[in-house]
Write an enzyme that holds these catalytic residues in place. Structure first.
Site, PDB file in Angstrom:
ATOM      1  CE1 TYR A 191      -3.592  -2.500  -0.077  1.00 59.31           C
ATOM      2  CE2 TYR A 191      -2.941  -3.166   2.128  1.00 59.31           C
ATOM      3  CZ  TYR A 191      -3.697  -3.367   0.993  1.00 59.31           C
ATOM      4  OH  TYR A 191      -4.557  -4.433   0.924  1.00 59.31           O
ATOM      5  NE  ARG A 244      -1.308  -6.317   9.732  1.00 62.74           N
ATOM      6  CZ  ARG A 244      -2.167  -7.193   9.216  1.00 62.74           C
ATOM      7  NH1 ARG A 244      -2.761  -6.947   8.075  1.00 62.74           N
ATOM      8  NH2 ARG A 244      -2.448  -8.298   9.854  1.00 62.74           N
ATOM      9  CB  CYS A 254     -17.079 -17.776   7.719  1.00 62.50           C
ATOM     10  SG  CYS A 254     -15.897 -18.981   8.380  1.00 62.50           S
ATOM     11  CE  LYS A 290      -7.738 -28.569   1.058  1.00 58.60           C
ATOM     12  NZ  LYS A 290      -8.349 -28.998  -0.212  1.00 58.60           N
TER      13      LYS A 290
END
Length: 641
Positions: free
Chosen positions: A172, A220, A360, A427
């Protein structure tokens, strides 16, 4: 494990945080289009405060009026948003949480259409092919941008925030000044380390001028940009030390720019705490608190990070989406109740990019926090047919609403195709989800019948008030010669241990499931080839997942055949047709694995009206799709009962 360190308080500037559990800033698209926070925004953050997260970080909030990266981004470039922020901070403070607001200008990662102006960066270098070309910020305008951060911090403070977090990561605007890869300026903001640090230093000074020490100031940063010529961990350690000297109160250490976003929102194959060693290097460089983030789900390794002094707080990003009450469950020693994040990226990252409210797969309650969970006015007798994750989800939601629920599964194991999805490399976390759903059903009082075949007669005998059909999907059998030969192994049977493959294997179908089966076999040292109709393997996969599966292909030497239309099956291979109409044979294999997709399975499709009760068909029983669709429709059906 006792989480003594994770539940100890910590001081950040003048802010005392009650524990080390942090909700990091995550775009959620719950804000209003005018830049204010909505009632759903408030409910979303308050739910995580109720779950005992000590520090709640509001998602990236726009600080300049020509830098809005999406239609539902909250903004603090005017006083208009202060009141809506105050509602959030009041709600979080009521639960004992502290609130930080992340201040962001997306810079080269922005969107000119949404911003209503050209996007800006340190230098006119696009972040990736297809993105808008940014305009190099004129020198005098850099100083104006600095003032915008100061004013946004003041507004955050007036809105009740305990801290602000300056976004200096992920490519950014500020990060574009920090990195020599994207900063080619020759004014006072380019060239040397000191010059590249001038913009963030001025921002910190301006914020301090506006808020003093009344709120904490964090930043951050990346521990590494993960691209050649970008910042590596040694650069970032020096940046961290410099920012501490500028008066920063704490650091939030993330990782990577967007073209390497598999290191930002790591997919399922990546282990929790995968950036720990890099964060530890940053921690060695400073004395101020350091927040670490990176695929943390369960809190065991987080506790070790704090005990060992490698970090001071731990951010649980997507895990706080999957289960906002995880800290409370850890404190109460009820982690078996935790709904885990499986890093599928289906509802969070995908929706964020599309400008849609996030959801979600594992937590269908996400996005509905504003609507108080209502018990049913009348308790109904509910029959759920199918024990995959859709059926399990419908069962526990219905039972928690007060209904009497029976779930029937025709096999001896619950979880359906989602249970099998846990078998390919990397997984295994999917098993955690299936298990957590079973636990939730058991605790809600769901009556579970396994090895129970359901017929229309069985339904009539049960006399339910409502039926939820969640019978899932079965292997797709296309009308191709030889496909029904018993020697052909269905992928689901292979994963479930019902069939074994020989040494040399051909997988037919290169979608996500076929690719994962190929990787599964490759890991076991089979010689694997895979054939696909489309022009590339894993075309239906989320890009972050695909990168790791393709690495498996390279490691295991999996041979790829693309642009191939299979027109005949043999016991030892296939015949296929190329785009120019030429037929070729691919033979000499010990085993042929069928993985050309799934079809919906609903044996009651023609009998719904005859059942004589309220009926819902959900998930793959409607059409073979994603697990996200199954749990969303399960939630909706259970809430409509």
């Amino acid at each position: 494990m006792k989480f003594q360190e994770m539940f100890s308080p910590i001081q950040i500037g003048n802010m005392t945080v009650k524990n080390r559990f942090v909700v990091p800033p995550m775009g959620n698209n719950f804000a209003n289009t005018d830049g204010t926070w909505s009632e759903q925004s408030k409910a979303y953050y308050a739910e995580r405060a109720k779950g005992q997260f000590g520090l709640i970080t509001i998602e990236a909030t726009v600080v300049h009026d020509k830098a809005k990266g999406g239609p539902r981004k909250p903004c603090l470039y005017s006083d208009h948003s202060i009141e809506s922020l105050r509602r959030i901070t009041d709600a979080c403070h009521a639960e004992g949480a502290k609130v930080s607001v992340q201040l962001q200008n997306a810079g080269p990662e922005g969107n000119a259409k949404n911003a209503g102006a050209p996007i800006q960066a340190a230098t006119a270098i696009p972040s990736v092919c297809g993105k808008d070309m940014p305009v190099e910020v004129p020198t005098e305008e850099v100083y104006q941008l600095v003032k915008g951060y100061g004013q946004a911090a003041r507004r955050a403070m007036e809105g009740g925030a305990d801290a602000v977090e300056i976004h200096m990561a992920h490519g950014y605007l500020v990060n574009s000044f920090l990195s020599p890869r994207t900063n080619k300026r020759v004014d006072e903001f380019g060239g040397s380390f000191e010059n590249r640090m001038r913009f963030p230093r001025l921002i910190i000074e301006e914020i301090r001028k506006e808020v003093g020490d009344r709120i904490a100031v964090l930043a951050r940063i990346n521990c590494s940009d993960e691209v050649a010529g970008g910042l590596d961990v040694h650069d970032s350690a020096a940046i961290a030390a410099y920012l501490e000297d500028c008066g920063l109160d704490a650091l939030h250490v993330s990782r990577a720019v967007h073209i390497k976003d598999e290191y930002m929102w790591a997919p399922t194959a990546v282990h929790g705490g995968f950036s720990a060693d890099l964060v530890s290097e940053i921690k060695r460089a400073v004395s101020i608190p350091v927040i670490t983030v990176g695929r943390f789900t369960e809190p065991q390794f987080a506790e070790l990070m704090i005990r060992e002094g490698r970090a001071d707080l731990v951010a649980f990003g997507r895990q706080s989406l999957a289960d906002p009450h995880m800290p409370r469950k850890a404190q109460e020693e009820k982690l078996d109740d935790m709904i885990p994040c499986i890093a599928c990226l289906q509802g969070c990252v995908a929706n964020m990019y599309q400008g849609q409210p996030i959801c979600c797969l594992t937590n269908p309650f996400l996005g509905h926090e504003e609507n108080e969970f209502q018990k049913a006015e009348t308790s109904k007798k509910v029959l759920v047919i199918g024990g995959g994750v859709g059926g399990l989800c419908a069962a526990f939601v219905a039972a928690e609403r007060g209904h009497q629920v029976t779930l029937c599964e025709q096999t001896e194991k619950l979880g359906g195709n989602m249970r099998l999805a846990a078998y390919p490399p990397g997984k295994g976390d999917i098993t955690n989800m299936v298990r957590s759903y079973i636990v939730r059903c058991e605790k809600a009082g769901v009556r579970i019948l396994k090895n129970q075949e359901v017929t229309s007669e069985f339904i009539r005998e049960q006399k339910p008030d409502a039926v939820i059909i969640a019978t899932g999907a079965k292997t797709l059998i296309l009308p191709i010669e030889g496909i029904e030969d018993p020697a052909i192994i269905h992928g689901s049977d292979l994963l479930d241990g019902k069939r074994t493959a020989g040494k040399k294997v051909l997988v037919v179908g290169g979608g996500m499931v076929g690719c994962e089966i190929a990787a599964f076999l490759g890991e076991q040292q089979h010689e694997v080839s895979i054939i696909e109709f489309r022009d590339k393997m894993g075309a239906d996969m989320i890009s972050e997942h695909r990168k790791f599966v393709m690495k498996d292909f390279d490691e295991y030497g999996i041979r790829e055949i693309v642009n191939a239309k299979v027109c005949r099956f043999f016991r030892d291979g296939v015949e296929y047709e190329t785009p120019d109409g030429i037929r070729k044979a691919e033979r000499g294999y010990d085993s042929v694995i069928l993985s050309m997709g799934f079809r919906n399975y609903n044996p009651f499709a023609e009998q719904l009206e005859e059942l004589g009760c309220e009926c819902y068909v959900i998930g793959d029983a409607v059409r073979a799709r994603r697990a996200l669709d199954a749990t969303r429709e399960a939630y909706e059906a259970a809430m409509n009962l």
